[in-house]
Design an enzyme around this catalytic site. Sequence first.
Site, PDB file in Angstrom:
ATOM      1  N   SER A  33     -15.264  39.737 -37.272  1.00  0.00           N
ATOM      2  CA  SER A  33     -16.142  41.044 -37.434  1.00  0.00           C
ATOM      3  C   SER A  33     -15.343  41.941 -37.447  1.00  0.00           C
ATOM      4  O   SER A  33     -13.820  41.906 -37.303  1.00  0.00           O
ATOM      5  CB  SER A  33     -16.965  41.352 -35.701  1.00  0.00           C
ATOM      6  OG  SER A  33     -17.710  39.844 -35.465  1.00  0.00           O
ATOM      7  N   ARG A  71      -9.197  43.446 -33.231  1.00  0.00           N
ATOM      8  CA  ARG A  71     -10.389  43.064 -34.739  1.00  0.00           C
ATOM      9  C   ARG A  71     -11.952  43.800 -34.234  1.00  0.00           C
ATOM     10  O   ARG A  71     -11.519  45.339 -33.492  1.00  0.00           O
ATOM     11  CB  ARG A  71     -10.686  41.460 -34.695  1.00  0.00           C
ATOM     12  CG  ARG A  71     -10.678  41.107 -32.885  1.00  0.00           C
ATOM     13  CD  ARG A  71     -11.340  39.302 -32.858  1.00  0.00           C
ATOM     14  NE  ARG A  71     -11.554  39.258 -31.637  1.00  0.00           N
ATOM     15  CZ  ARG A  71     -11.335  38.420 -30.634  1.00  0.00           C
ATOM     16  NH1 ARG A  71      -9.963  38.777 -30.664  1.00  0.00           N
ATOM     17  NH2 ARG A  71     -11.518  38.557 -29.083  1.00  0.00           N
ATOM     18  N   ASP A  72     -12.233  43.604 -35.335  1.00  0.00           N
ATOM     19  CA  ASP A  72     -13.715  44.145 -35.462  1.00  0.00           C
ATOM     20  C   ASP A  72     -13.873  45.458 -35.032  1.00  0.00           C
ATOM     21  O   ASP A  72     -14.719  45.868 -34.451  1.00  0.00           O
ATOM     22  CB  ASP A  72     -14.747  43.288 -33.342  1.00  0.00           C
ATOM     23  CG  ASP A  72     -14.599  42.118 -32.915  1.00  0.00           C
ATOM     24  OD1 ASP A  72     -14.356  41.488 -33.749  1.00  0.00           O
ATOM     25  OD2 ASP A  72     -14.727  42.368 -31.979  1.00  0.00           O
ATOM     26  N   TRP A 125     -22.707  33.362 -35.894  1.00  0.00           N
ATOM     27  CA  TRP A 125     -22.704  34.102 -34.572  1.00  0.00           C
ATOM     28  C   TRP A 125     -22.448  35.755 -35.116  1.00  0.00           C
ATOM     29  O   TRP A 125     -23.411  36.424 -35.639  1.00  0.00           O
ATOM     30  CB  TRP A 125     -21.558  33.243 -33.744  1.00  0.00           C
ATOM     31  CG  TRP A 125     -20.075  33.147 -34.411  1.00  0.00           C
ATOM     32  CD1 TRP A 125     -19.130  34.324 -34.003  1.00  0.00           C
ATOM     33  CD2 TRP A 125     -19.392  32.716 -35.101  1.00  0.00           C
ATOM     34  NE1 TRP A 125     -17.947  33.578 -34.442  1.00  0.00           N
ATOM     35  CE2 TRP A 125     -18.348  32.687 -36.080  1.00  0.00           C
ATOM     36  CE3 TRP A 125     -20.033  31.684 -36.560  1.00  0.00           C
ATOM     37  CZ2 TRP A 125     -17.128  32.280 -36.671  1.00  0.00           C
ATOM     38  CZ3 TRP A 125     -19.259  30.660 -37.101  1.00  0.00           C
ATOM     39  CH2 TRP A 125     -18.103  31.462 -37.216  1.00  0.00           C
ATOM     40  N   ASP A 126     -21.731  36.290 -34.941  1.00  0.00           N
ATOM     41  CA  ASP A 126     -21.376  38.117 -34.564  1.00  0.00           C
ATOM     42  C   ASP A 126     -22.363  38.305 -35.952  1.00  0.00           C
ATOM     43  O   ASP A 126     -22.092  37.931 -37.368  1.00  0.00           O
ATOM     44  CB  ASP A 126     -20.362  37.926 -34.671  1.00  0.00           C
ATOM     45  CG  ASP A 126     -19.766  37.661 -33.565  1.00  0.00           C
ATOM     46  OD1 ASP A 126     -19.414  36.958 -33.161  1.00  0.00           O
ATOM     47  OD2 ASP A 126     -18.185  38.458 -33.522  1.00  0.00           O
ATOM     48  N   ASP A 142      -9.892  41.248 -20.283  1.00  0.00           N
ATOM     49  CA  ASP A 142      -8.632  40.991 -21.155  1.00  0.00           C
ATOM     50  C   ASP A 142      -9.912  41.487 -23.036  1.00  0.00           C
ATOM     51  O   ASP A 142      -8.522  41.276 -24.072  1.00  0.00           O
ATOM     52  CB  ASP A 142      -8.326  39.726 -21.275  1.00  0.00           C
ATOM     53  CG  ASP A 142      -6.854  39.796 -22.138  1.00  0.00           C
ATOM     54  OD1 ASP A 142      -5.917  40.627 -22.106  1.00  0.00           O
ATOM     55  OD2 ASP A 142      -6.848  38.808 -23.317  1.00  0.00           O
ATOM     56  N   GLN A 143     -10.699  41.732 -23.016  1.00  0.00           N
ATOM     57  CA  GLN A 143     -11.698  41.302 -24.107  1.00  0.00           C
ATOM     58  C   GLN A 143     -12.695  42.340 -24.052  1.00  0.00           C
ATOM     59  O   GLN A 143     -13.712  42.582 -23.184  1.00  0.00           O
ATOM     60  CB  GLN A 143     -11.947  40.296 -25.007  1.00  0.00           C
ATOM     61  CG  GLN A 143     -10.513  38.774 -24.602  1.00  0.00           C
ATOM     62  CD  GLN A 143     -11.063  38.165 -25.525  1.00  0.00           C
ATOM     63  OE1 GLN A 143     -11.834  36.934 -25.835  1.00  0.00           O
ATOM     64  NE2 GLN A 143     -10.474  37.331 -26.212  1.00  0.00           N
ATOM     65  N   THR A 144     -12.781  43.569 -24.908  1.00  0.00           N
ATOM     66  CA  THR A 144     -13.630  44.968 -25.292  1.00  0.00           C
ATOM     67  C   THR A 144     -14.032  44.322 -26.379  1.00  0.00           C
ATOM     68  O   THR A 144     -13.236  45.234 -27.299  1.00  0.00           O
ATOM     69  CB  THR A 144     -13.239  45.875 -24.722  1.00  0.00           C
ATOM     70  OG1 THR A 144     -12.115  46.301 -24.589  1.00  0.00           O
ATOM     71  CG2 THR A 144     -13.380  46.117 -22.128  1.00  0.00           C
ATOM     72  N   GLU A 145     -14.201  43.432 -26.471  1.00  0.00           N
ATOM     73  CA  GLU A 145     -14.941  43.069 -27.932  1.00  0.00           C
ATOM     74  C   GLU A 145     -17.077  43.998 -28.742  1.00  0.00           C
ATOM     75  O   GLU A 145     -17.135  44.412 -28.330  1.00  0.00           O
ATOM     76  CB  GLU A 145     -15.589  41.646 -28.090  1.00  0.00           C
ATOM     77  CG  GLU A 145     -14.784  41.074 -27.226  1.00  0.00           C
ATOM     78  CD  GLU A 145     -14.723  38.942 -27.351  1.00  0.00           C
ATOM     79  OE1 GLU A 145     -13.440  39.274 -28.776  1.00  0.00           O
ATOM     80  OE2 GLU A 145     -15.698  38.513 -27.678  1.00  0.00           O
TER      81      GLU A 145
HETATM   82  O1  LIG Z   1     -15.490  34.339 -34.258  1.00  0.00           O
HETATM   83  C1  LIG Z   1     -14.760  35.544 -33.738  1.00  0.00           C
HETATM   84  C2  LIG Z   1     -15.445  36.607 -33.807  1.00  0.00           C
HETATM   85  O2  LIG Z   1     -16.150  36.734 -32.093  1.00  0.00           O
HETATM   86  C3  LIG Z   1     -15.964  37.065 -31.374  1.00  0.00           C
HETATM   87  C4  LIG Z   1     -17.154  37.847 -30.680  1.00  0.00           C
HETATM   88  O3  LIG Z   1     -18.300  36.743 -30.523  1.00  0.00           O
HETATM   89  O4  LIG Z   1     -15.215  36.412 -30.282  1.00  0.00           O
HETATM   90  C5  LIG Z   1     -15.271  35.763 -29.317  1.00  0.00           C
HETATM   91  C6  LIG Z   1     -14.353  34.691 -29.294  1.00  0.00           C
HETATM   92  O5  LIG Z   1     -14.726  33.900 -28.425  1.00  0.00           O
HETATM   93  C7  LIG Z   1     -15.219  32.718 -28.818  1.00  0.00           C
HETATM   94  O6  LIG Z   1     -13.904  31.871 -28.406  1.00  0.00           O
HETATM   95  C8  LIG Z   1     -13.981  31.512 -27.139  1.00  0.00           C
HETATM   96  C9  LIG Z   1     -12.700  30.760 -26.630  1.00  0.00           C
HETATM   97  O7  LIG Z   1     -12.339  29.694 -28.108  1.00  0.00           O
HETATM   98  C10 LIG Z   1     -14.788  30.583 -26.321  1.00  0.00           C
HETATM   99  O8  LIG Z   1     -14.362  30.532 -24.893  1.00  0.00           O
HETATM  100  C11 LIG Z   1     -16.226  32.184 -26.524  1.00  0.00           C
HETATM  101  O9  LIG Z   1     -16.951  30.648 -26.254  1.00  0.00           O
HETATM  102  C12 LIG Z   1     -15.916  31.684 -27.862  1.00  0.00           C
HETATM  103  O10 LIG Z   1     -17.336  33.448 -28.177  1.00  0.00           O
HETATM  104  O11 LIG Z   1     -13.576  34.156 -30.081  1.00  0.00           O
HETATM  105  C13 LIG Z   1     -12.117  34.320 -30.569  1.00  0.00           C
HETATM  106  C14 LIG Z   1     -11.421  34.069 -30.474  1.00  0.00           C
HETATM  107  O12 LIG Z   1     -11.730  32.424 -30.697  1.00  0.00           O
HETATM  108  C15 LIG Z   1     -12.132  35.035 -28.563  1.00  0.00           C
HETATM  109  O13 LIG Z   1     -10.997  35.102 -28.420  1.00  0.00           O
HETATM  110  C16 LIG Z   1     -13.485  35.725 -28.224  1.00  0.00           C
HETATM  111  O14 LIG Z   1     -12.891  36.214 -27.291  1.00  0.00           O
HETATM  112  C17 LIG Z   1     -15.266  39.006 -31.744  1.00  0.00           C
HETATM  113  O15 LIG Z   1     -14.479  39.318 -31.247  1.00  0.00           O
HETATM  114  C18 LIG Z   1     -14.449  37.872 -33.143  1.00  0.00           C
HETATM  115  O16 LIG Z   1     -14.209  39.268 -34.039  1.00  0.00           O
END
Ligand SMILES: OC[C@H]1O[C@@](CO)(OC[C@@]2(O[C@H]3O[C@H](CO)[C@@H](O)[C@H](O)[C@H]3O)O[C@H](CO)[C@@H](O)[C@@H]2O)[C@@H](O)[C@@H]1O
Length: 540
Positions: free
Chosen positions: A211, A292-293, A122-123, A382-385
Amino acid sequence: MMFLHHRFLKGALAAGVAAAALVATAGAGATAAPRAATAPSAQSALPAQAVPGFPEPTPHTQKAYDPAADFTAKWTRADARQIKAMSDPTAGSRQNSMPEDYTAPTVPQNFPDMSNGKVWVWDTWPLTDAAAHQYSYKGWEVVFSLVADRKLGFDDRHTYAKLGYFFRKAGVPSSQRPANGGWTYGGLVFPKGLSGKVFEDQSFSHQTEWSGSTRIFKNGEVKVFYTAVAFYRNAAGQDTKPADARIMMSPGKIFANDKGVWFGGFKTHNELLKPDGKLYQNGAQNPYYNFRDPFTFQDPAHPGKTYMVFEGNTATQRGTRACTTGDMGYQPGDPYTETPDEVMDRNAHLQMANVGLAVADNTELTKWHFLPPILSANCVTDQTERPQIYLKDGKYYLFTISHRSTFAAGVDGPEGVYGFVGNGIRSDFQPVNRGSGLALGNPTNLNFNQGFPFDPDYNQHPGAFQAYSHYVMPGGLVQSFIDTIGTKDNFRRGGTLGPTVRILIDGDTTKVDRTYGNGGLGGYADIPADRDIKPGQPVS
Ligand SMILES: OC[C@H]1O[C@@](CO)(OC[C@@]2(O[C@H]3O[C@H](CO)[C@@H](O)[C@H](O)[C@H]3O)O[C@H](CO)[C@@H](O)[C@@H]2O)[C@@H](O)[C@@H]1O
């Protein structure tokens, strides 16, 4: 083999139990905050037509400030409402359909797998310098990816993530590569057990590497910036994260010969930052906090300094009614407005994302300190990833990714890339594309009036969850991983990189280039280097 996708499960369960499902997911390690801790989503109780008209986007000056200044740009609710305004066919829309300009072409279900079944992927990010130039090393392109064992269910991957790498020969046109991009999986980057040493309490059930970015320097020296996360098993057998995540850096070296690429070093893992609870929310304030990230870069306007953007949350105690009129962003005379109290009564204040900024205190990049966030999205998402700073034509673009599920009550948008443009790394950033922020969304059958979560129309589009964790590369190329393609009765999980697409970035607009590749879809896992480096050669 097919895995049941939690999204479809939630969709099938419908709004009444969806909040409980979200809490359960969070207990298993997710950091997406549920909208309401105990009650079903407030938004799902809204009338079908909650929005009688649309506000104008909030004016943003794009004015630049000193990186250390106490100015945080806002992605407001009025801004985010433009996503709906430009897509709703019934409500005096600006566009009368979800604009193709900001929508990725649909990815087919018969995608190839870049690791040939070895790992979930993934990432992903390329090997770059501090100006985001993508380097090949001795003729090899190199990317870094979060990976997990294929024996795990795809949704369990976060709890077991490790950093892996891939390499392939540089300079081969995409059309002459194998369908899966032609990458060789090189294995894990770090020696076993070292990235978890940072945690005082070593009794974790497992510890992961999230990440991330990797920078190359002279003589093949590399520094890997990543997030260390530890999971502890509670009495109920759930994995929780009581220890705050750490932003880390490990120095190593890249080696290559005519057979491939390998790494040495990575013996030292430096803790750079952990959330302070003052500028960046920590676990004591909110068990669903995000921190993170890291993405590091140099700003031509501030030579000699190295900065980092990262994903954070506004540092309030979870549940604090902290959203302001400024976060709403409405203008006098807008046909639709909301007060902070109205939206917080619907629990929108549980969604408090920000994009953080830090600056290095030494040239080794082992010591850093926080600066105030450069963007907040209070009561918006809630998330700006995976934020990144992208320089083009003298402008500073902030790109970040957001899930649909993390938008606050009353605002909505597809999974994808959101972009903001300014004139410095700290700026009154203007959301791109009609002030909405949406730069590149997954294709959806959006019907924003059906409420959260996961309205059936949205899920019926096979591409609604096709891609996530996009990274914008030189030339506007965008790579991402495939999450799920299909509908709830017929879907395939990804765990591999999707087709690269191209966005044309021009001032405050971006536009999907449908002349690129096949109808806008380029090669799978196509992450081309734009520079080559030999040992001893300085990296610009
Ligand atoms: O793996 C962690 C890294 O991935 C990132 C970006 O892809 O965070 C993604 C995130 O979302 C995943 O989990 C969600 C809940 O389980 C799910 O709904 C979603 O489809 C997934 O992509 O992973 C974390 C932990 O689960 C969640 O808070 C994020 O939205 C990155 O930010 C992380 O470094």
